[in-house]
Design a protein around this motif. Sequence first.
Motif, mmCIF file in Angstrom:
data_model
loop_
_atom_site.group_PDB
_atom_site.id
_atom_site.type_symbol
_atom_site.label_atom_id
_atom_site.label_comp_id
_atom_site.label_asym_id
_atom_site.label_seq_id
_atom_site.Cartn_x
_atom_site.Cartn_y
_atom_site.Cartn_z
ATOM 1 N N ASN A 132 0.828 -1.211 0.000
ATOM 2 C CA ASN A 132 0.000 0.000 0.000
ATOM 3 C C ASN A 132 0.857 1.254 0.000
ATOM 4 O O ASN A 132 0.591 2.215 -0.738
ATOM 5 N N LEU A 133 1.891 1.271 0.828
ATOM 6 C CA LEU A 133 2.752 2.439 0.935
ATOM 7 C C LEU A 133 3.531 2.686 -0.352
ATOM 8 O O LEU A 133 3.559 3.812 -0.862
ATOM 9 N N ILE A 134 4.150 1.649 -0.886
ATOM 10 C CA ILE A 134 4.978 1.800 -2.092
ATOM 11 C C ILE A 134 4.134 2.278 -3.271
ATOM 12 O O ILE A 134 4.528 3.201 -4.000
ATOM 13 N N THR A 135 2.950 1.699 -3.448
ATOM 14 C CA THR A 135 2.100 2.097 -4.574
ATOM 15 C C THR A 135 1.534 3.495 -4.374
ATOM 16 O O THR A 135 1.443 4.285 -5.319
ATOM 17 N N ALA A 136 1.169 3.838 -3.137
ATOM 18 C CA ALA A 136 0.665 5.188 -2.860
ATOM 19 C C ALA A 136 1.722 6.241 -3.199
ATOM 20 O O ALA A 136 1.405 7.299 -3.762
ATOM 21 N N ILE A 137 2.983 5.953 -2.883
ATOM 22 C CA ILE A 137 4.064 6.887 -3.200
ATOM 23 C C ILE A 137 4.214 7.029 -4.709
ATOM 24 O O ILE A 137 4.371 8.144 -5.233
ATOM 25 N N GLU A 138 4.147 5.908 -5.412
ATOM 26 C CA GLU A 138 4.282 5.968 -6.871
ATOM 27 C C GLU A 138 3.153 6.789 -7.495
ATOM 28 O O GLU A 138 3.371 7.595 -8.404
ATOM 29 N N ILE A 139 1.932 6.613 -7.005
ATOM 30 C CA ILE A 139 0.795 7.377 -7.524
ATOM 31 C C ILE A 139 0.939 8.855 -7.188
ATOM 32 O O ILE A 139 0.645 9.735 -8.006
ATOM 33 N N ALA A 140 1.414 9.150 -5.967
ATOM 34 C CA ALA A 140 1.571 10.552 -5.553
ATOM 35 C C ALA A 140 2.590 11.291 -6.406
ATOM 36 O O ALA A 140 2.507 12.515 -6.561
ATOM 37 N N ALA A 141 3.542 10.564 -6.958
ATOM 38 C CA ALA A 141 4.595 11.201 -7.758
ATOM 39 C C ALA A 141 4.304 11.182 -9.255
ATOM 40 O O ALA A 141 5.031 11.816 -10.033
ATOM 41 N N ALA A 142 3.248 10.476 -9.666
ATOM 42 C CA ALA A 142 3.008 10.247 -11.097
ATOM 43 C C ALA A 142 2.546 11.506 -11.816
ATOM 44 O O ALA A 142 1.623 12.197 -11.373
ATOM 45 N N LYS A 143 3.186 11.770 -12.952
ATOM 46 C CA LYS A 143 2.840 12.935 -13.771
ATOM 47 C C LYS A 143 2.797 12.555 -15.246
ATOM 48 O O LYS A 143 3.437 11.597 -15.683
ATOM 49 N N ILE A 144 2.051 13.341 -16.002
ATOM 50 C CA ILE A 144 2.070 13.294 -17.462
ATOM 51 C C ILE A 144 2.153 14.727 -17.960
ATOM 52 O O ILE A 144 1.355 15.582 -17.552
ATOM 53 N N ASP A 145 3.140 14.988 -18.804
ATOM 54 C CA ASP A 145 3.347 16.343 -19.341
ATOM 55 C C ASP A 145 3.461 17.381 -18.231
ATOM 56 O O ASP A 145 2.929 18.490 -18.335
ATOM 57 N N GLY A 146 4.121 16.972 -17.146
ATOM 58 C CA GLY A 146 4.386 17.904 -16.060
ATOM 59 C C GLY A 146 3.233 18.128 -15.108
ATOM 60 O O GLY A 146 3.353 18.909 -14.160
ATOM 61 N N LYS A 147 2.122 17.447 -15.329
ATOM 62 C CA LYS A 147 0.959 17.617 -14.450
ATOM 63 C C LYS A 147 0.633 16.309 -13.745
ATOM 64 O O LYS A 147 0.797 15.225 -14.307
ATOM 65 N N ALA A 148 0.155 16.427 -12.513
ATOM 66 C CA ALA A 148 -0.199 15.240 -11.738
ATOM 67 C C ALA A 148 -1.289 14.448 -12.449
ATOM 68 O O ALA A 148 -2.254 15.027 -12.966
ATOM 69 N N ILE A 149 -1.145 13.130 -12.446
ATOM 70 C CA ILE A 149 -2.166 12.291 -13.071
ATOM 71 C C ILE A 149 -3.440 12.284 -12.235
ATOM 72 O O ILE A 149 -4.550 12.301 -12.772
ATOM 73 N N VAL A 150 -3.285 12.296 -10.913
ATOM 74 C CA VAL A 150 -4.456 12.221 -10.028
ATOM 75 C C VAL A 150 -4.418 13.370 -9.016
ATOM 76 O O VAL A 150 -4.027 13.184 -7.861
ATOM 77 N N PRO A 151 -4.830 14.563 -9.407
ATOM 78 C CA PRO A 151 -4.810 15.706 -8.479
ATOM 79 C C PRO A 151 -6.038 15.732 -7.572
ATOM 80 O O PRO A 151 -6.837 16.670 -7.593
ATOM 81 N N GLU A 152 -6.190 14.688 -6.794
ATOM 82 C CA GLU A 152 -7.343 14.552 -5.902
ATOM 83 C C GLU A 152 -6.902 14.023 -4.543
ATOM 84 O O GLU A 152 -5.809 13.483 -4.403
ATOM 85 N N VAL A 153 -7.805 14.140 -3.568
ATOM 86 C CA VAL A 153 -7.642 13.437 -2.297
ATOM 87 C C VAL A 153 -8.214 12.038 -2.494
ATOM 88 O O VAL A 153 -9.400 11.881 -2.807
ATOM 89 N N CYS A 154 -7.377 11.030 -2.340
ATOM 90 C CA CYS A 154 -7.776 9.651 -2.618
ATOM 91 C C CYS A 154 -7.405 8.741 -1.465
ATOM 92 O O CYS A 154 -6.570 9.083 -0.617
#
Length: 345
Positions: A132-154
């Motif tokens: 859970n921790l490792i994947t959450a970190i990867e999602i928190a850092a994920a970007k496309i074209d310089g923008k966050a992929i998931v800019p939400e509270v999840c």
Amino acid sequence: MITKYPSVLLIYTGGTIGMIQNSETGALENFNFNHLMKHVPELKRFNYRISSYQFDPPIDSSDMEPQAWAKLVKIINYNYDNFDGFVILHGTDTMAYTASALSFMLENLSKPVILTGSQLPIGVLRTDGKENLITAIEIAAAKIDGKAIVPEVCIFFENHLMRGNRTTKINAENFNAFRSFNYPPLARVGIHIKYEPSRILRPDDSRPLKPHFLFDSNVVILTLFPGIQESIVSSILHAPGLKAVVLKTFGSGNAPQKEWLIRELSEATSRGIIIVNITQCSSGAVEMERYGTGLQLLQTGVISGYDSTVESAVTKLMFLVGHGYSSKEIRYFMTTSIAGEITRD
């Protein structure tokens, strides 16, 4: 050439994920997150800058309160420009309340805020906490074209990324502790992380993050059941300082056809108390126009909570009442999606 590594701030509030077993006593104890890399050495394989902030003392999630939500918002706001995303490690019992509250408090969020935790301590061999921790970190850092992929509270738990204010805890025993019944996952995690862009909220790039800190917790949840007594309902609706009620009704928003119940609800709404109708069912929505048993509530001034979770309805009411909106304004906002928390159609 200077390489900018993705950066994530871990915020440890407390909970099972941050515990290790004392080898002498066998008791579970909070460990110091400065030793995070020792307990989760896999994090060293990320080319990320990972920093951490630890609540001192850590909070059992049963003790989570609006003051702690405000503290989280202050931490995120203070560090907002220095990190690509945020991961909040939180006890599971009230995680959905915190995620819902933060979704309203972090207006126009443009970076991921991912809450996660575990059912087993991270120091236990079969822990679900590491994944859970490792994947959450990867999602928190994920970007496309310089923008966050998931800019939400999840909330990320057991291979599913869910909108925080759509999520509720459904299991105290198994690893799939959370479910989003009325809104599909924003991502599913297997060999790859499969995002669903059409389901993800996007911020207004012309506006900055607007943090909010005010809450009024003079809110109550009133669950209807066969045989509920007038004296009990009356005492709740006349509680000193009461501002709003989340009314959990049967099916699609139905209530007993009792003259006294209709009178009590009508008198409460006439006094300015906001009453929001949500279903006791795990999935589905309130449709008060569907049956006479629901229509009678509509006529008392009770408003529909549509397909809101109880966690979202409660924290949204606390948020709106805390900001001093009028009764008319609160009624409007409670029937409007302000952070993707309800579906109107």
